[in-house]
Design a protein around this motif. Sequence first.
Motif, PDB file in Angstrom:
ATOM      1  N   LEU A 100       0.826  -1.209   0.000  1.00  0.00           N
ATOM      2  CA  LEU A 100       0.000   0.000   0.000  1.00  0.00           C
ATOM      3  C   LEU A 100       0.860   1.258   0.000  1.00  0.00           C
ATOM      4  O   LEU A 100       0.483   2.281  -0.578  1.00  0.00           O
ATOM      5  CB  LEU A 100      -0.925  -0.004   1.208  1.00  0.00           C
ATOM      6  N   SER A 101       2.025   1.199   0.637  1.00  0.00           N
ATOM      7  CA  SER A 101       2.899   2.365   0.649  1.00  0.00           C
ATOM      8  C   SER A 101       3.406   2.682  -0.756  1.00  0.00           C
ATOM      9  O   SER A 101       3.606   3.853  -1.106  1.00  0.00           O
ATOM     10  CB  SER A 101       4.076   2.144   1.606  1.00  0.00           C
ATOM     11  N   ALA A 102       3.592   1.658  -1.571  1.00  0.00           N
ATOM     12  CA  ALA A 102       4.019   1.887  -2.955  1.00  0.00           C
ATOM     13  C   ALA A 102       2.926   2.605  -3.739  1.00  0.00           C
ATOM     14  O   ALA A 102       3.206   3.540  -4.507  1.00  0.00           O
ATOM     15  CB  ALA A 102       4.353   0.552  -3.620  1.00  0.00           C
ATOM     16  N   LEU A 103       1.673   2.192  -3.546  1.00  0.00           N
ATOM     17  CA  LEU A 103       0.559   2.856  -4.228  1.00  0.00           C
ATOM     18  C   LEU A 103       0.432   4.294  -3.757  1.00  0.00           C
ATOM     19  O   LEU A 103       0.178   5.208  -4.554  1.00  0.00           O
ATOM     20  CB  LEU A 103      -0.738   2.099  -3.969  1.00  0.00           C
ATOM     21  N   ASP A 104       0.606   4.498  -2.460  1.00  0.00           N
ATOM     22  CA  ASP A 104       0.519   5.843  -1.903  1.00  0.00           C
ATOM     23  C   ASP A 104       1.612   6.735  -2.483  1.00  0.00           C
ATOM     24  O   ASP A 104       1.375   7.911  -2.799  1.00  0.00           O
ATOM     25  CB  ASP A 104       0.630   5.792  -0.386  1.00  0.00           C
ATOM     26  N   ALA A 105       2.820   6.200  -2.624  1.00  0.00           N
ATOM     27  CA  ALA A 105       3.937   6.979  -3.157  1.00  0.00           C
ATOM     28  C   ALA A 105       3.649   7.464  -4.572  1.00  0.00           C
ATOM     29  O   ALA A 105       3.925   8.624  -4.911  1.00  0.00           O
ATOM     30  CB  ALA A 105       5.213   6.134  -3.127  1.00  0.00           C
ATOM     31  N   VAL A 106       3.099   6.583  -5.394  1.00  0.00           N
ATOM     32  CA  VAL A 106       2.758   6.986  -6.763  1.00  0.00           C
ATOM     33  C   VAL A 106       1.685   8.067  -6.745  1.00  0.00           C
ATOM     34  O   VAL A 106       1.741   9.037  -7.500  1.00  0.00           O
ATOM     35  CB  VAL A 106       2.284   5.766  -7.581  1.00  0.00           C
ATOM     36  N   GLY A 107       0.708   7.919  -5.849  1.00  0.00           N
ATOM     37  CA  GLY A 107      -0.322   8.942  -5.713  1.00  0.00           C
ATOM     38  C   GLY A 107       0.267  10.282  -5.304  1.00  0.00           C
ATOM     39  O   GLY A 107      -0.179  11.339  -5.776  1.00  0.00           O
ATOM     40  N   CYS A 108       1.276  10.262  -4.431  1.00  0.00           N
ATOM     41  CA  CYS A 108       1.941  11.498  -4.010  1.00  0.00           C
ATOM     42  C   CYS A 108       2.576  12.204  -5.197  1.00  0.00           C
ATOM     43  O   CYS A 108       2.483  13.431  -5.334  1.00  0.00           O
ATOM     44  CB  CYS A 108       3.013  11.189  -2.966  1.00  0.00           C
ATOM     45  N   LEU A 109       3.239  11.448  -6.066  1.00  0.00           N
ATOM     46  CA  LEU A 109       3.887  12.042  -7.231  1.00  0.00           C
ATOM     47  C   LEU A 109       2.864  12.521  -8.252  1.00  0.00           C
ATOM     48  O   LEU A 109       3.033  13.581  -8.865  1.00  0.00           O
ATOM     49  CB  LEU A 109       4.833  11.025  -7.875  1.00  0.00           C
ATOM     50  N   ALA A 110       1.789  11.755  -8.408  1.00  0.00           N
ATOM     51  CA  ALA A 110       0.767  12.122  -9.386  1.00  0.00           C
ATOM     52  C   ALA A 110       0.076  13.429  -9.016  1.00  0.00           C
ATOM     53  O   ALA A 110      -0.237  14.248  -9.890  1.00  0.00           O
ATOM     54  CB  ALA A 110      -0.265  11.001  -9.511  1.00  0.00           C
ATOM     55  N   TRP A 111      -0.160  13.623  -7.711  1.00  0.00           N
ATOM     56  CA  TRP A 111      -0.879  14.823  -7.274  1.00  0.00           C
ATOM     57  C   TRP A 111       0.062  15.954  -6.886  1.00  0.00           C
ATOM     58  O   TRP A 111      -0.197  17.122  -7.147  1.00  0.00           O
ATOM     59  CB  TRP A 111      -1.777  14.484  -6.082  1.00  0.00           C
ATOM     60  N   GLY A 112       1.172  15.602  -6.268  1.00  0.00           N
ATOM     61  CA  GLY A 112       2.042  16.621  -5.690  1.00  0.00           C
ATOM     62  C   GLY A 112       2.735  17.503  -6.698  1.00  0.00           C
ATOM     63  O   GLY A 112       2.843  18.719  -6.499  1.00  0.00           O
ATOM     64  N   VAL A 113       3.209  16.921  -7.805  1.00  0.00           N
ATOM     65  CA  VAL A 113       3.953  17.718  -8.791  1.00  0.00           C
ATOM     66  C   VAL A 113       3.074  18.776  -9.447  1.00  0.00           C
ATOM     67  O   VAL A 113       3.391  19.966  -9.404  1.00  0.00           O
ATOM     68  CB  VAL A 113       4.621  16.799  -9.833  1.00  0.00           C
ATOM     69  N   PRO A 114       1.936  18.407 -10.056  1.00  0.00           N
ATOM     70  CA  PRO A 114       1.121  19.447 -10.705  1.00  0.00           C
ATOM     71  C   PRO A 114       0.514  20.446  -9.741  1.00  0.00           C
ATOM     72  O   PRO A 114       0.171  21.566 -10.142  1.00  0.00           O
ATOM     73  CB  PRO A 114       0.030  18.647 -11.430  1.00  0.00           C
ATOM     74  N   ASN A 115       0.383  20.087  -8.467  1.00  0.00           N
ATOM     75  CA  ASN A 115      -0.199  20.997  -7.485  1.00  0.00           C
ATOM     76  C   ASN A 115       0.853  21.727  -6.649  1.00  0.00           C
ATOM     77  O   ASN A 115       0.509  22.435  -5.701  1.00  0.00           O
ATOM     78  CB  ASN A 115      -1.158  20.229  -6.568  1.00  0.00           C
ATOM     79  N   GLY A 116       2.111  21.539  -6.990  1.00  0.00           N
ATOM     80  CA  GLY A 116       3.168  22.261  -6.304  1.00  0.00           C
ATOM     81  C   GLY A 116       3.357  21.894  -4.853  1.00  0.00           C
ATOM     82  O   GLY A 116       3.879  22.698  -4.072  1.00  0.00           O
ATOM     83  N   ASP A 117       2.959  20.678  -4.465  1.00  0.00           N
ATOM     84  CA  ASP A 117       3.117  20.234  -3.084  1.00  0.00           C
ATOM     85  C   ASP A 117       4.454  19.504  -2.969  1.00  0.00           C
ATOM     86  O   ASP A 117       4.542  18.281  -3.145  1.00  0.00           O
ATOM     87  CB  ASP A 117       1.951  19.327  -2.675  1.00  0.00           C
ATOM     88  N   HIS A 118       5.511  20.254  -2.668  1.00  0.00           N
ATOM     89  CA  HIS A 118       6.858  19.686  -2.662  1.00  0.00           C
ATOM     90  C   HIS A 118       7.045  18.663  -1.545  1.00  0.00           C
ATOM     91  O   HIS A 118       7.769  17.675  -1.726  1.00  0.00           O
ATOM     92  CB  HIS A 118       7.872  20.815  -2.538  1.00  0.00           C
ATOM     93  N   ALA A 119       6.407  18.894  -0.405  1.00  0.00           N
ATOM     94  CA  ALA A 119       6.532  17.943   0.700  1.00  0.00           C
ATOM     95  C   ALA A 119       5.935  16.588   0.310  1.00  0.00           C
ATOM     96  O   ALA A 119       6.490  15.532   0.637  1.00  0.00           O
ATOM     97  CB  ALA A 119       5.845  18.488   1.947  1.00  0.00           C
ATOM     98  N   LEU A 120       4.819  16.628  -0.394  1.00  0.00           N
ATOM     99  CA  LEU A 120       4.178  15.391  -0.839  1.00  0.00           C
ATOM    100  C   LEU A 120       5.061  14.660  -1.848  1.00  0.00           C
ATOM    101  O   LEU A 120       5.203  13.432  -1.791  1.00  0.00           O
ATOM    102  CB  LEU A 120       2.812  15.724  -1.458  1.00  0.00           C
ATOM    103  N   VAL A 121       5.660  15.408  -2.743  1.00  0.00           N
ATOM    104  CA  VAL A 121       6.553  14.808  -3.740  1.00  0.00           C
ATOM    105  C   VAL A 121       7.752  14.158  -3.061  1.00  0.00           C
ATOM    106  O   VAL A 121       8.129  13.023  -3.389  1.00  0.00           O
ATOM    107  CB  VAL A 121       7.023  15.884  -4.745  1.00  0.00           C
ATOM    108  N   GLU A 122       8.338  14.854  -2.104  1.00  0.00           N
ATOM    109  CA  GLU A 122       9.492  14.299  -1.387  1.00  0.00           C
ATOM    110  C   GLU A 122       9.115  13.018  -0.658  1.00  0.00           C
ATOM    111  O   GLU A 122       9.896  12.063  -0.611  1.00  0.00           O
ATOM    112  CB  GLU A 122      10.029  15.335  -0.401  1.00  0.00           C
ATOM    113  N   ARG A 123       7.903  13.007  -0.077  1.00  0.00           N
ATOM    114  CA  ARG A 123       7.467  11.802   0.626  1.00  0.00           C
ATOM    115  C   ARG A 123       7.337  10.626  -0.346  1.00  0.00           C
ATOM    116  O   ARG A 123       7.776   9.510  -0.058  1.00  0.00           O
ATOM    117  CB  ARG A 123       6.138  12.054   1.336  1.00  0.00           C
TER     118      ARG A 123
END
Length: 293
Positions: A257-280
Amino acid sequence: MTSASLLPSGLRAWAQRQVGPITAVRDVSRLRPGSRVWELSLDGGRPGVFLKAASGVVAYQRESFAYRHAVPALGPQAAPQLVESSARHLALLLTAIPGRPLAALDVPRAARYEAYRQAGVLLGWLHAAGDLRGEHRVEAGEALQCAARGVEKRLTAAGDRVRAAERRLVLRLAGDLLRLGPLPLGFLHGDAWERNLIWSGRTGWVDFSRARFGACVQDFVPMYCTAWAEDPGLRAAVLRGYGRELSSEEEYALMCLSALDAVGCLAWGVPNGDHALVERGRAVLARLEAQAV
Protein backbone atom coordinates in the motif's frame (compact mmCIF):
# COMPACT_ATOMS: atom_id res chain seq x y z
CA MET A 1 -9.83 38.54 3.33
CA THR A 2 -10.39 37.14 -0.17
CA SER A 3 -13.77 36.37 -1.66
CA ALA A 4 -12.93 32.65 -1.41
CA SER A 5 -12.62 32.94 2.36
CA LEU A 6 -16.02 34.58 2.87
CA LEU A 7 -18.82 32.44 4.28
CA PRO A 8 -21.51 32.16 1.56
CA SER A 9 -24.80 33.71 2.61
CA GLY A 10 -26.76 30.50 2.07
CA LEU A 11 -24.44 28.53 4.32
CA ARG A 12 -24.52 31.24 6.96
CA ALA A 13 -28.32 31.34 6.95
CA TRP A 14 -28.52 27.56 7.28
CA ALA A 15 -25.98 27.52 10.12
CA GLN A 16 -27.82 30.25 12.03
CA ARG A 17 -31.03 28.26 11.83
CA GLN A 18 -29.23 25.42 13.59
CA VAL A 19 -27.13 27.24 16.22
CA GLY A 20 -28.58 30.73 16.50
CA PRO A 21 -26.90 34.11 15.90
CA ILE A 22 -23.30 34.05 14.70
CA THR A 23 -21.15 36.84 16.11
CA ALA A 24 -17.89 36.20 14.23
CA VAL A 25 -16.54 34.04 11.42
CA ARG A 26 -12.94 32.94 10.92
CA ASP A 27 -11.75 31.10 7.83
CA VAL A 28 -9.67 28.11 8.96
CA SER A 29 -9.54 26.28 5.61
CA ARG A 30 -6.40 24.36 4.82
CA LEU A 31 -4.08 25.34 1.98
CA ARG A 32 -5.32 22.65 -0.35
CA PRO A 33 -7.93 22.50 -3.12
CA GLY A 34 -11.51 22.08 -1.93
CA SER A 35 -10.91 22.88 1.75
CA ARG A 36 -13.66 25.18 3.08
CA VAL A 37 -13.92 25.35 6.86
CA TRP A 38 -14.99 28.23 9.10
CA GLU A 39 -14.90 28.68 12.86
CA LEU A 40 -18.14 30.27 14.07
CA SER A 41 -18.40 32.25 17.29
CA LEU A 42 -21.86 32.27 18.87
CA ASP A 43 -23.59 34.81 21.04
CA GLY A 44 -24.22 34.42 24.75
CA GLY A 45 -20.80 32.97 25.43
CA ARG A 46 -21.80 29.60 24.01
CA PRO A 47 -19.04 27.30 22.70
CA GLY A 48 -18.20 27.96 19.08
CA VAL A 49 -18.64 25.43 16.30
CA PHE A 50 -17.02 24.65 12.99
CA LEU A 51 -18.84 24.77 9.67
CA LYS A 52 -17.37 22.52 7.00
CA ALA A 53 -18.46 22.51 3.37
CA ALA A 54 -17.49 19.17 1.82
CA SER A 55 -15.46 19.09 -1.39
CA GLY A 56 -18.07 16.91 -3.07
CA VAL A 57 -20.97 14.54 -2.62
CA VAL A 58 -18.85 11.47 -1.82
CA ALA A 59 -16.80 13.32 0.81
CA TYR A 60 -20.01 14.67 2.38
CA GLN A 61 -21.63 11.24 2.47
CA ARG A 62 -18.53 9.61 3.97
CA GLU A 63 -18.09 12.24 6.65
CA SER A 64 -21.73 12.61 7.65
CA PHE A 65 -22.03 8.80 7.91
CA ALA A 66 -18.86 8.64 10.00
CA TYR A 67 -20.05 11.28 12.46
CA ARG A 68 -23.43 9.61 12.86
CA HIS A 69 -22.37 5.98 13.10
CA ALA A 70 -18.78 5.56 14.29
CA VAL A 71 -17.06 8.74 15.51
CA PRO A 72 -19.21 9.03 18.69
CA ALA A 73 -17.38 5.95 19.98
CA LEU A 74 -14.28 8.13 20.44
CA GLY A 75 -16.00 10.54 22.80
CA PRO A 76 -16.54 14.33 22.61
CA GLN A 77 -13.01 15.23 23.74
CA ALA A 78 -11.30 12.98 21.18
CA ALA A 79 -13.24 13.84 18.03
CA PRO A 80 -15.70 16.51 16.89
CA GLN A 81 -19.35 15.61 17.29
CA LEU A 82 -21.97 16.31 14.65
CA VAL A 83 -24.36 19.14 15.44
CA GLU A 84 -26.24 19.01 12.15
CA SER A 85 -25.64 18.29 8.46
CA SER A 86 -27.22 19.42 5.20
CA ALA A 87 -27.19 17.33 2.04
CA ARG A 88 -28.41 20.39 0.12
CA HIS A 89 -25.38 22.46 1.13
CA LEU A 90 -22.99 19.47 1.51
CA ALA A 91 -22.25 21.01 4.90
CA LEU A 92 -21.60 19.85 8.45
CA LEU A 93 -21.71 21.72 11.74
CA LEU A 94 -19.23 20.23 14.20
CA THR A 95 -18.25 20.79 17.80
CA ALA A 96 -14.70 21.86 18.62
CA ILE A 97 -12.17 19.73 20.49
CA PRO A 98 -9.25 21.11 22.52
CA GLY A 99 -5.75 21.30 21.13
CA ARG A 100 -3.83 21.96 17.93
CA PRO A 101 -2.52 19.70 15.14
CA LEU A 102 0.52 17.80 16.37
CA ALA A 103 2.24 18.63 13.10
CA ALA A 104 2.18 22.32 14.09
CA LEU A 105 3.58 21.78 17.58
CA ASP A 106 7.11 21.42 18.90
CA VAL A 107 6.58 18.94 21.73
CA PRO A 108 9.09 16.89 23.76
CA ARG A 109 9.78 13.41 22.47
CA ALA A 110 7.96 11.77 25.39
CA ALA A 111 4.83 13.83 24.69
CA ARG A 112 4.99 12.91 21.00
CA TYR A 113 5.20 9.23 21.89
CA GLU A 114 2.22 9.59 24.21
CA ALA A 115 0.23 11.40 21.52
CA TYR A 116 0.86 8.52 19.13
CA ARG A 117 0.04 5.90 21.76
CA GLN A 118 -3.32 7.56 22.36
CA ALA A 119 -3.81 7.85 18.60
CA GLY A 120 -3.47 4.07 18.42
CA VAL A 121 -6.04 3.63 21.18
CA LEU A 122 -8.52 5.81 19.30
CA LEU A 123 -7.93 4.05 15.98
CA GLY A 124 -8.60 0.74 17.69
CA TRP A 125 -11.90 2.05 19.00
CA LEU A 126 -12.83 3.48 15.62
CA HIS A 127 -12.00 0.29 13.73
CA ALA A 128 -14.35 -1.62 16.03
CA ALA A 129 -17.12 0.99 15.94
CA GLY A 130 -18.66 0.50 12.51
CA ASP A 131 -21.48 -1.95 11.85
CA LEU A 132 -19.56 -4.42 9.72
CA ARG A 133 -22.50 -6.23 8.14
CA GLY A 134 -24.06 -6.53 4.70
CA GLU A 135 -22.80 -4.04 2.14
CA HIS A 136 -20.36 -2.60 4.65
CA ARG A 137 -18.57 -5.95 4.97
CA VAL A 138 -18.51 -6.27 1.19
CA GLU A 139 -16.98 -2.79 0.89
CA ALA A 140 -14.37 -3.58 3.52
CA GLY A 141 -13.54 -6.96 2.04
CA GLU A 142 -12.92 -5.48 -1.42
CA ALA A 143 -10.90 -2.48 -0.23
CA LEU A 144 -7.42 -3.87 -0.89
CA GLN A 145 -8.43 -5.22 -4.28
CA CYS A 146 -9.88 -1.85 -5.26
CA ALA A 147 -6.67 -0.13 -4.20
CA ALA A 148 -4.54 -2.54 -6.20
CA ARG A 149 -6.69 -2.30 -9.32
CA GLY A 150 -6.35 1.48 -9.28
CA VAL A 151 -2.58 1.34 -9.71
CA GLU A 152 -2.60 1.81 -13.49
CA LYS A 153 -4.63 5.00 -13.16
CA ARG A 154 -2.16 6.35 -10.59
CA LEU A 155 0.84 5.42 -12.72
CA THR A 156 -0.70 7.07 -15.76
CA ALA A 157 -1.30 10.23 -13.76
CA ALA A 158 2.28 10.19 -12.45
CA GLY A 159 3.71 9.68 -15.94
CA ASP A 160 7.49 9.90 -16.27
CA ARG A 161 7.81 11.01 -12.65
CA VAL A 162 7.97 7.27 -11.91
CA ARG A 163 11.04 5.57 -13.42
CA ALA A 164 10.71 2.30 -15.31
CA ALA A 165 12.27 0.27 -12.48
CA GLU A 166 9.97 1.91 -9.95
CA ARG A 167 6.98 1.21 -12.16
CA ARG A 168 7.86 -2.49 -12.33
CA LEU A 169 8.23 -2.61 -8.56
CA VAL A 170 4.91 -0.87 -7.94
CA LEU A 171 3.07 -3.15 -10.37
CA ARG A 172 4.56 -6.24 -8.69
CA LEU A 173 3.53 -5.06 -5.23
CA ALA A 174 0.03 -4.23 -6.49
CA GLY A 175 -0.23 -7.75 -7.89
CA ASP A 176 0.89 -9.19 -4.57
CA LEU A 177 -1.80 -7.15 -2.82
CA LEU A 178 -4.44 -8.86 -4.96
CA ARG A 179 -3.21 -12.27 -3.83
CA LEU A 180 -3.23 -11.62 -0.08
CA GLY A 181 -5.70 -13.54 2.03
CA PRO A 182 -8.36 -12.02 4.30
CA LEU A 183 -7.17 -9.35 6.74
CA PRO A 184 -8.89 -7.77 9.77
CA LEU A 185 -11.60 -5.34 8.67
CA GLY A 186 -13.06 -2.25 10.32
CA PHE A 187 -14.19 1.34 9.99
CA LEU A 188 -11.25 3.54 8.93
CA HIS A 189 -10.38 7.16 9.60
CA GLY A 190 -9.01 7.13 6.08
CA ASP A 191 -6.64 10.11 6.44
CA ALA A 192 -4.61 9.43 9.57
CA TRP A 193 -1.83 11.94 8.96
CA GLU A 194 -0.24 13.96 11.74
CA ARG A 195 -2.05 17.07 10.44
CA ASN A 196 -5.32 15.46 11.58
CA LEU A 197 -3.91 14.39 14.96
CA ILE A 198 -4.87 16.97 17.59
CA TRP A 199 -2.85 17.28 20.81
CA SER A 200 -3.76 19.07 24.03
CA GLY A 201 -2.17 16.69 26.49
CA ARG A 202 -4.81 14.34 25.12
CA THR A 203 -5.08 13.09 21.55
CA GLY A 204 -7.98 13.66 19.19
CA TRP A 205 -8.69 12.94 15.52
CA VAL A 206 -10.35 15.33 13.07
CA ASP A 207 -11.33 15.28 9.38
CA PHE A 208 -13.31 12.16 8.57
CA SER A 209 -13.99 13.05 4.93
CA ARG A 210 -12.18 9.89 3.78
CA ALA A 211 -13.66 7.59 6.43
CA ARG A 212 -14.90 4.27 5.10
CA PHE A 213 -14.94 0.53 5.69
CA GLY A 214 -11.79 -1.32 4.73
CA ALA A 215 -8.83 -3.37 5.92
CA CYS A 216 -7.66 -1.97 9.26
CA VAL A 217 -4.04 -1.89 8.08
CA GLN A 218 -4.94 0.80 5.54
CA ASP A 219 -5.20 3.36 8.32
CA PHE A 220 -1.52 2.91 9.16
CA VAL A 221 -0.20 3.72 5.67
CA PRO A 222 0.24 7.49 6.31
CA MET A 223 2.26 6.84 9.46
CA TYR A 224 4.25 4.04 7.83
CA CYS A 225 5.26 6.41 5.03
CA THR A 226 6.31 9.26 7.31
CA ALA A 227 6.47 9.20 11.12
CA TRP A 228 7.30 5.50 11.51
CA ALA A 229 10.11 5.75 8.96
CA GLU A 230 11.57 8.76 10.79
CA ASP A 231 11.22 7.30 14.30
CA PRO A 232 10.45 3.58 14.76
CA GLY A 233 9.57 4.35 18.38
CA LEU A 234 6.38 6.02 17.14
CA ARG A 235 5.34 2.76 15.52
CA ALA A 236 5.80 0.93 18.81
CA ALA A 237 3.80 3.63 20.58
CA VAL A 238 0.88 3.46 18.15
CA LEU A 239 0.65 -0.32 18.20
CA ARG A 240 0.95 -0.39 21.98
CA GLY A 241 -2.10 1.84 22.12
CA TYR A 242 -3.82 -0.11 19.36
CA GLY A 243 -3.54 -3.23 21.46
CA ARG A 244 -1.88 -5.66 19.07
CA GLU A 245 0.97 -6.10 16.62
CA LEU A 246 0.30 -6.35 12.91
CA SER A 247 0.30 -9.83 11.39
CA SER A 248 2.93 -10.75 8.79
CA GLU A 249 0.22 -10.48 6.10
CA GLU A 250 -0.70 -6.99 7.31
CA GLU A 251 2.98 -6.01 7.32
CA TYR A 252 3.31 -7.03 3.69
CA ALA A 253 0.04 -5.30 2.78
CA LEU A 254 1.41 -2.14 4.41
CA MET A 255 4.48 -2.29 2.21
CA CYS A 256 2.38 -2.81 -0.93
CA LEU A 257 0.00 0.00 0.00
CA SER A 258 2.90 2.37 0.65
CA ALA A 259 4.02 1.89 -2.95
CA LEU A 260 0.56 2.86 -4.23
CA ASP A 261 0.52 5.84 -1.90
CA ALA A 262 3.94 6.98 -3.16
CA VAL A 263 2.76 6.99 -6.76
CA GLY A 264 -0.32 8.94 -5.71
CA CYS A 265 1.94 11.50 -4.01
CA LEU A 266 3.89 12.04 -7.23
CA ALA A 267 0.77 12.12 -9.39
CA TRP A 268 -0.88 14.82 -7.27
CA GLY A 269 2.04 16.62 -5.69
CA VAL A 270 3.95 17.72 -8.79
CA PRO A 271 1.12 19.45 -10.70
CA ASN A 272 -0.20 21.00 -7.49
CA GLY A 273 3.17 22.26 -6.30
CA ASP A 274 3.12 20.23 -3.08
CA HIS A 275 6.86 19.69 -2.66
CA ALA A 276 6.53 17.94 0.70
CA LEU A 277 4.18 15.39 -0.84
CA VAL A 278 6.55 14.81 -3.74
CA GLU A 279 9.49 14.30 -1.39
CA ARG A 280 7.47 11.80 0.63
CA GLY A 281 6.58 9.81 -2.47
CA ARG A 282 10.15 9.72 -3.70
CA ALA A 283 11.45 8.72 -0.25
CA VAL A 284 9.02 5.80 -0.02
CA LEU A 285 9.93 4.50 -3.49
CA ALA A 286 13.63 4.81 -2.64
CA ARG A 287 13.14 2.79 0.58
CA LEU A 288 11.23 0.09 -1.27
CA GLU A 289 13.93 -0.19 -3.92
CA ALA A 290 16.64 -0.34 -1.26
CA GLN A 291 14.82 -3.18 0.46
CA ALA A 292 14.87 -5.08 -2.85
CA VAL A 293 11.49 -6.64 -2.06
